[in-house]
Motif scaffolding. Structure first.
Motif, PDB file in Angstrom:
ATOM      1  N   CYS A   1       0.866  -1.117   0.098  1.00  0.00           N
ATOM      2  CA  CYS A   1       0.100   0.025   0.101  1.00  0.00           C
ATOM      3  C   CYS A   1       0.988   1.055   0.117  1.00  0.00           C
ATOM      4  N   GLY A   2       0.328   2.420  -0.474  1.00  0.00           N
ATOM      5  CA  GLY A   2       0.825   3.499  -0.580  1.00  0.00           C
ATOM      6  C   GLY A   2       2.465   3.611  -0.870  1.00  0.00           C
ATOM      7  N   THR A   3       3.226   4.226  -0.010  1.00  0.00           N
ATOM      8  CA  THR A   3       4.675   4.216  -0.559  1.00  0.00           C
ATOM      9  C   THR A   3       5.277   2.866  -0.539  1.00  0.00           C
ATOM     10  N   SER A   4       4.955   1.965   0.035  1.00  0.00           N
ATOM     11  CA  SER A   4       5.335   0.497  -0.226  1.00  0.00           C
ATOM     12  C   SER A   4       5.092   0.088  -1.426  1.00  0.00           C
TER      13      SER A   4
ATOM     14  N   SER B   1       6.128  -3.769   3.357  1.00  0.00           N
ATOM     15  CA  SER B   1       5.181  -3.013   4.394  1.00  0.00           C
ATOM     16  C   SER B   1       6.276  -2.587   5.343  1.00  0.00           C
ATOM     17  N   GLN B   2       6.486  -1.474   5.431  1.00  0.00           N
ATOM     18  CA  GLN B   2       7.285  -0.616   6.526  1.00  0.00           C
ATOM     19  C   GLN B   2       6.935  -0.919   7.756  1.00  0.00           C
ATOM     20  N   SER B   3       5.586  -1.043   8.267  1.00  0.00           N
ATOM     21  CA  SER B   3       5.184  -1.561   9.626  1.00  0.00           C
ATOM     22  C   SER B   3       4.994  -2.790   9.846  1.00  0.00           C
TER      23      SER B   3
ATOM     24  N   THR C   1      -0.012  -3.350   8.342  1.00  0.00           N
ATOM     25  CA  THR C   1      -0.873  -2.606   7.514  1.00  0.00           C
ATOM     26  C   THR C   1      -2.168  -3.701   7.223  1.00  0.00           C
TER      27      THR C   1
ATOM     28  N   VAL D   1       5.131  10.553   9.999  1.00  0.00           N
ATOM     29  CA  VAL D   1       4.060   9.725   9.345  1.00  0.00           C
ATOM     30  C   VAL D   1       4.447   9.479   7.911  1.00  0.00           C
ATOM     31  N   ALA D   2       5.052  10.614   6.954  1.00  0.00           N
ATOM     32  CA  ALA D   2       5.466  10.452   5.831  1.00  0.00           C
ATOM     33  C   ALA D   2       6.754   9.630   5.714  1.00  0.00           C
ATOM     34  N   ALA D   3       6.410   8.539   4.847  1.00  0.00           N
ATOM     35  CA  ALA D   3       7.554   7.382   4.876  1.00  0.00           C
ATOM     36  C   ALA D   3       8.609   8.159   3.815  1.00  0.00           C
TER      37      ALA D   3
ATOM     38  N   GLN E   1      13.691  -0.006   1.278  1.00  0.00           N
ATOM     39  CA  GLN E   1      12.697  -0.806   0.759  1.00  0.00           C
ATOM     40  C   GLN E   1      13.274  -0.957  -0.832  1.00  0.00           C
TER      41      GLN E   1
ATOM     42  N   LEU F   1       2.618  11.814  -3.904  1.00  0.00           N
ATOM     43  CA  LEU F   1       2.195  11.463  -2.896  1.00  0.00           C
ATOM     44  C   LEU F   1       2.821  12.065  -1.532  1.00  0.00           C
ATOM     45  N   LYS F   2       3.971  12.304  -1.505  1.00  0.00           N
ATOM     46  CA  LYS F   2       4.876  13.018  -0.316  1.00  0.00           C
ATOM     47  C   LYS F   2       4.151  14.280  -0.466  1.00  0.00           C
TER      48      LYS F   2
ATOM     49  N   GLU G   1       0.260  14.374   0.633  1.00  0.00           N
ATOM     50  CA  GLU G   1       0.313  13.985   2.223  1.00  0.00           C
ATOM     51  C   GLU G   1       0.699  15.217   3.387  1.00  0.00           C
TER      52      GLU G   1
ATOM     53  N   VAL H   1      -1.701   1.469   9.144  1.00  0.00           N
ATOM     54  CA  VAL H   1      -3.138   1.406   9.026  1.00  0.00           C
ATOM     55  C   VAL H   1      -3.479   0.132   9.346  1.00  0.00           C
TER      56      VAL H   1
HETATM   57  C1  F6R Z   1       3.162   7.351   2.843  1.00  0.00           C
HETATM   58  C2  F6R Z   1       3.055   6.344   3.886  1.00  0.00           C
HETATM   59  C3  F6R Z   1       1.753   5.448   3.284  1.00  0.00           C
HETATM   60  C4  F6R Z   1       2.494   3.939   3.919  1.00  0.00           C
HETATM   61  C5  F6R Z   1       1.086   3.264   3.730  1.00  0.00           C
HETATM   62  C6  F6R Z   1       1.773   1.618   3.832  1.00  0.00           C
HETATM   63  O1  F6R Z   1       4.187   8.212   3.230  1.00  0.00           O
HETATM   64  O2  F6R Z   1       3.685   6.311   4.684  1.00  0.00           O
HETATM   65  O3  F6R Z   1       1.333   5.656   2.212  1.00  0.00           O
HETATM   66  O4  F6R Z   1       3.330   3.815   2.846  1.00  0.00           O
HETATM   67  O5  F6R Z   1       0.149   3.252   4.543  1.00  0.00           O
HETATM   68  O6  F6R Z   1       2.202   1.393   5.236  1.00  0.00           O
HETATM   69  P1  F6R Z   1       3.315   0.187   5.413  1.00  0.00           P
HETATM   70  O7  F6R Z   1       4.394   0.412   4.383  1.00  0.00           O
HETATM   71  O8  F6R Z   1       3.511   0.152   6.872  1.00  0.00           O
HETATM   72  O9  F6R Z   1       2.566  -1.086   5.004  1.00  0.00           O
END
Ligand code: F6R
Length: 614
Positions: A306-309, A353-355, A358, A404-406, A413, A490-491, A494, A611
Motif C-alpha cells: 500500500c501507499g509508499t510501499s 510494508s514498513q510497519s 497494514t 508519518v510520511a515515509a 525498501q 504522494l509525498k 500528504e 493503518v
Molecule cells: C506514505 C505512507 C503510507 C504508507 C502506507 C503503507 O508516506 O507512509 O502511504 O506507505 O500506509 O504502510 P506500510 O508500509 O507500513 O504497509
C-alpha cells in the motif's frame, strides 16, 4: 493507527501513560483519553485534538484524582464517529465501572447493539468500541471475574481488536486481549506496561511479551498471565526490545521527516552492509529461503503493498523483470483481496510494508498463503504480524521511522528490492555477471551521491518557496521513474495538502494536458537513458501549454536548458538505480513546501503511521 498505553505498578500512572502516548503521537490520531483507576474510583479524562489538550485538562485536576498507580490511555484515529470528545476512548458501561480502550474495528457492532440496548445499555458515542464495553460489562455481571468476562466477550466479536480493560472494583489488574492488532506487554520489577507499540514503553523497560492473536492476558503489578483461545494458561517468551530511545530524538533537525531524509545515505549503507559486501561477491540474504530448485518452478511474481510501499514495489517490477525475466504484477493490497487472484505454489508473493501491520496487506498475504504461494515479506519490523506470516523474510533495517510520511523506509525498501532482484538473478542465472556487477557497484556508490544532493539543498528550498502557493502539481516520468513521480506526488499531497498527481509522461497528452496553463507546475524527471528523449518531448508539449516546468535530471544540454523554469541537477547515475536518487529531491521539495506553508509536517492531518484497519 490508534495508540494504547496501560500501566500498573507503583509509580504515578498518569505520567507514564501520557509520556507513552506522546511517543505514539507520530502514528497519527485525532483525540486522546485516559482512565486512572483506584479502589472503587475511576477518573476519566478525554479531549479532541492533540494530546496537549488532554494534558491541559489533567493539569487542572486535583492531585488526589490523578495520583493512582494504574490506568489505561488511548490516542484515537477516528473510524466510527467524528473525532470528538464523546467518541474518544476510554469508553465505559452505563455506571462507568467497566472501562476499555481499543484499537481496531468491531465489525459486528451493529448486530450486537440492539440486543445490548434491549438489556438496558445506553450508548453515548457513535463508536464500535462502546459495544465491546457494554458486552464485557454484561459478561462481568454474570461471572464476577474480569478475565473470564473478557474471554467470553471476545468470542462474540468479529473484526480486529487490541483491548485494555479495567474494572473499578478490581484496580489491581488490567485485562488485555488481541486479534489482528498489535499489542505488547512490557515487563518490569513490580510494575508492568501494556502498549500497542514499542516506543510507548521503551524508556521504562527493554523486555516485553508479544501477545498473539486470540490470546487474553491478565496483567498485575507483579505478574503477567497469558491465556490461549481455549482458556489454557500458556507462557509466551519474554523478548528483548529492539529500539533505543535516541531514535525518538530529532537530533537538532526541525522535524523528524527532515532528519529521516538526511539519514538516507546511512540507511543505504546499513541495508548493504550484510547483503552486498563488494561487487565480486554474491548477494547474501540470510532469511530468504528460495533455493535454485524452488526458483526454477516460480513462473510469476506478485507484489502487494500500500501507499509508499506500493511505489517501491512498482520500481521492483522494473528491476526484477529486467534481471530475472519472470513476469511481475504489482497491485494495491486492497485490490488484491476479495477476488480470486491467480496464484499457486509456483507463484512468489512479495508483501512490502514498513510497519508490517497494514491490515490490507496482511489480509492479502493470508489470501496468498491459502493458495500455497511462497510468501516473502519485506519489512522494517521483525516483530510484526507480517513477519510472522513469512516463508522468507527480508528486513530493511531502516531504524524506527517517526514521521508519518515515509522517506527513509522507502529508500531502504528500494535498496532491499535491488538486493533481492540481484539475488534472484544470481540464483536463476538469468542475467550476465557483468551487468549484476555493475549494478552492485552503482548501489555501493549511492550513499556518496545521496550525500551530494543532501549537502546542498539551497536550490530545492528556493524552488519550494517559489511554488508553495500552487494549488495543484503534476509529476511526470517514464519507465523506472514513473513510480518516482507517483511517490513524489504522494509525498507532496500528504504533508502540504496540495493536489498533486503523478502520471506516466506519455499519458499527459491523453487527458491531463487539458489542465495545463501558466498556473500549473509540471515536475519532470529526466534521466539519461532510453526514455530521456521521450520525456523531453513531453516537457516540450507541457511548455507549449505554458505550464511552469521543473526538471530533475542528471543530464541536460545547453539547447534544452531554457525549456525549464527551474532545474535540479543530480549526480550521474544509471537509469536502474536513479529512482533512489531522484526521490530525495522530491522528498525535500515536499518537505520544504509543507514547511513554508506552516503545516504539521510530521503528523499530517487524517493520516496514521500504520493503518491497522481495512
Ligand atoms: C506514505 C505512507 C503510507 C504508507 C502506507 C503503507 O508516506 O507512509 O502511504 O506507505 O500506509 O504502510 P506500510 O508500509 O507500513 O504497509
Amino acid at each position: 493507527m490508534c495508540g494504547i498505553v496501560g500501566y500498573i505498578g507503583k509509580k504515578r500512572a498518569v505520567d507514564i501513560i501520557l509520556k507513552g502516548l506522546s511517543h505514539l503521537e507520530y502514528r497519527g490520531y485525532d483525540s486522546a483519553g485516559i482512565a486512572l483507576v483506584s479502589k472503587n474510583d475511576a477518573h476519566i479524562y478525554k479531549a479532541s485534538g492533540k494530546l496537549n489538550n488532554l494534558k491541559e485538562i489533567i493539569s487542572r485536576e486535583k492531585e488526589e484524582n490523578i495520583s493512582t498507580t494504574a490506568g489505561i490511555g488511548h490516542t484515537r484515529w477516528a473510524t466510527h464517529g467524528l473525532p470528538t470528545e464523546v467518541n474518544a476512548h476510554p469508553h465505559t458501561c452505563n455506571c462507568g465501572s467497566l472501562i476499555i480502550v481499543h484499537n481496531g474495528i468491531i465489525e459486528n457492532y451493529k448486530d450486537l447493539k440492539p440486543e445490548l440496548e434491549q438489556k438496558g445499555c445506553r450508548f453515548k458515542s457513535q463508536t464500535d468500541t462502546e459495544v465491546a464495553a457494554h458486552l464485557i460489562a454484561h459478561e462481568f455481571d454474570n461471572k464476577k471475574d474480569l478475565l473470564k468476562a473478557v474471554q467470553s466477550a471476545v468470542k462474540k466479536l468479529k473484526g480486529a481488536y487490541a483491548f485494555c480493560v479495567m474494572h473499578k472494583s478490581m484496580p489491581d489488574k488490567i485485562i488485555a486481549a488481541r486479534k489482528n492488532a498489535p499489542l505488547i506487554i512490557g515487563t518490569g520489577e513490580g510494575e508492568n506496561f501494556i502498549a500497542s507499540d514499542i516506543p510507548a514503553i521503551i524508556e521504562y523497560t527493554k523486555k516485553a511479551i508479544y501477545v498473539s492473536d486470540n490470546q487474553v492476558a491478565e496483567v498485575k503489578a507483579d505478574s503477567v498471565k497469558i491465556y490461549n483461545e481455549t482458556g489454557d494458561l500458556i507462557s509466551n517468551k519474554v523478548e528483548n526490545l529492539p529500539f533505543e530511545p535516541v531514535a525518538l530524538s530529532k537530533m537538532g533537525y526541525k522535524h523528524f521527516m527532515l532528519k529521516e531524509i538526511h539519514e538516507q545515505p546511512d540507511v543505504v549503507r546499513n541495508v548493504l552492509v550484510d547483503k552486498i559486501q563488494n561487487e565480486d561477491k554474491a548477494v547474501l540474504l540470510d532469511d530468504v529461503k528460495l533455493s535454485g530448485e524452488k526458483l526454477s518452478k516460480i513462473n510469476r511474481i506478485q507484489i502487494i503493498a500500500c501507499g509508499t510501499s506500493l511505489h517501491a514495489g512498482l520500481v521492483g517490477k522494473y528491476v526484477i523483470e529486467e534481471l530475472t525475466k519472470i513476469p511481475v504484477d504489482v497491485e494495491a493490497s486492497s485490490e488484491y483481496i476479495y477476488r480470486n487472484t491467480i496464484a499457486d505454489e509456483n507463484t512468489l508473493v512479495i508483501g512490502i510494508s514498513q510497519s508490517g501491520e497494514t491490515a490490507d496487506t496482511i489480509t492479502a498475504i493470508k489470501q496468498a498463503k491459502e493458495n500455497k504461494s511462497h510468501i516473502l515479506i519485506i519489512t522494517n519490523r521483525k516483530d510484526s504480524a507480517m513477519a510472522r506470516l513469512a516463508d522468507s523474510l527480508l528486513l530493511i533495517n531502516a531504524g524506527i521511522e517517526v514521521s508519518v510520511a515515509a522517506t527513509k523506509s522507502y529508500m531502504a525498501q528500494l535498496i532491499s528490492i535491488y538486493a533481492l532482484a540481484i539475488y534472484l538473478a544470481e540464483t536463476t542465472g538469468k542475467t550476465g555477471n557483468s551487468k549484476l556487477k555493475e549494478l552492485k557497484k552503482e548501489l555501493l556508490t549511492l550513499p556518496s551521491k545521496l550525500e551530494i544532493v543532501l549537502n546542498d539543498t539551497k536550490n530545492i528550498k528556493e524552488i519550494a518557496k517559489k511554488y508553495s502557493s500552487s494549488k495543484d502539481f503534476i509529476f511526470i516520468a517514464r519507465g523506472i521513474n514513473y513510480p518516482s513521480a507517483l511517490e513524489g506526488a504522494l509525498k507532496l499531497k500528504e504533508i502540504s495538502y496540495i493536489n498533486a498527481t503523478g502520471y506516466p509522461a506519455g499519458e499527459l497528452k491523453h487527458g491531463p494536458i487539458a489542465m495545463l496553463d501558466e498556473t500549473m507546475p509540471v515536475l519532470a524527471i529526466l534521466n539519461k537513458g532510453i526514455v530521456f528523449d521521450k520525456v523531453l518531448s513531453n516537457c516540450e508539449e507541457a511548455k507549449a501549454r505554458q505550464a511552469r516546468l521543473i526538471g530533475v535530471t542528471n543530464f541536460i544540454d545547453e539547447k534544452h536548458i531554457n525549456l525549464f523554469d527551474d532545474l535540479v541537477i543530480i549526480p550521474e547515475i544509471s537509469d536502474m538505480v536513479s529512482p533512489a536518487l531522484n526521490i530525495v529531491v522530491l522528498q525535500l521539495l515536499a518537505y520544504h513546501i509543507s514547511e513554508y506553508l506552516g503545516k504539521d509536517v510530521d503528523q499530517p492531518r487524517n493520516l496514521a503511521k500504520s493503518v491497522t484497519v481495512e
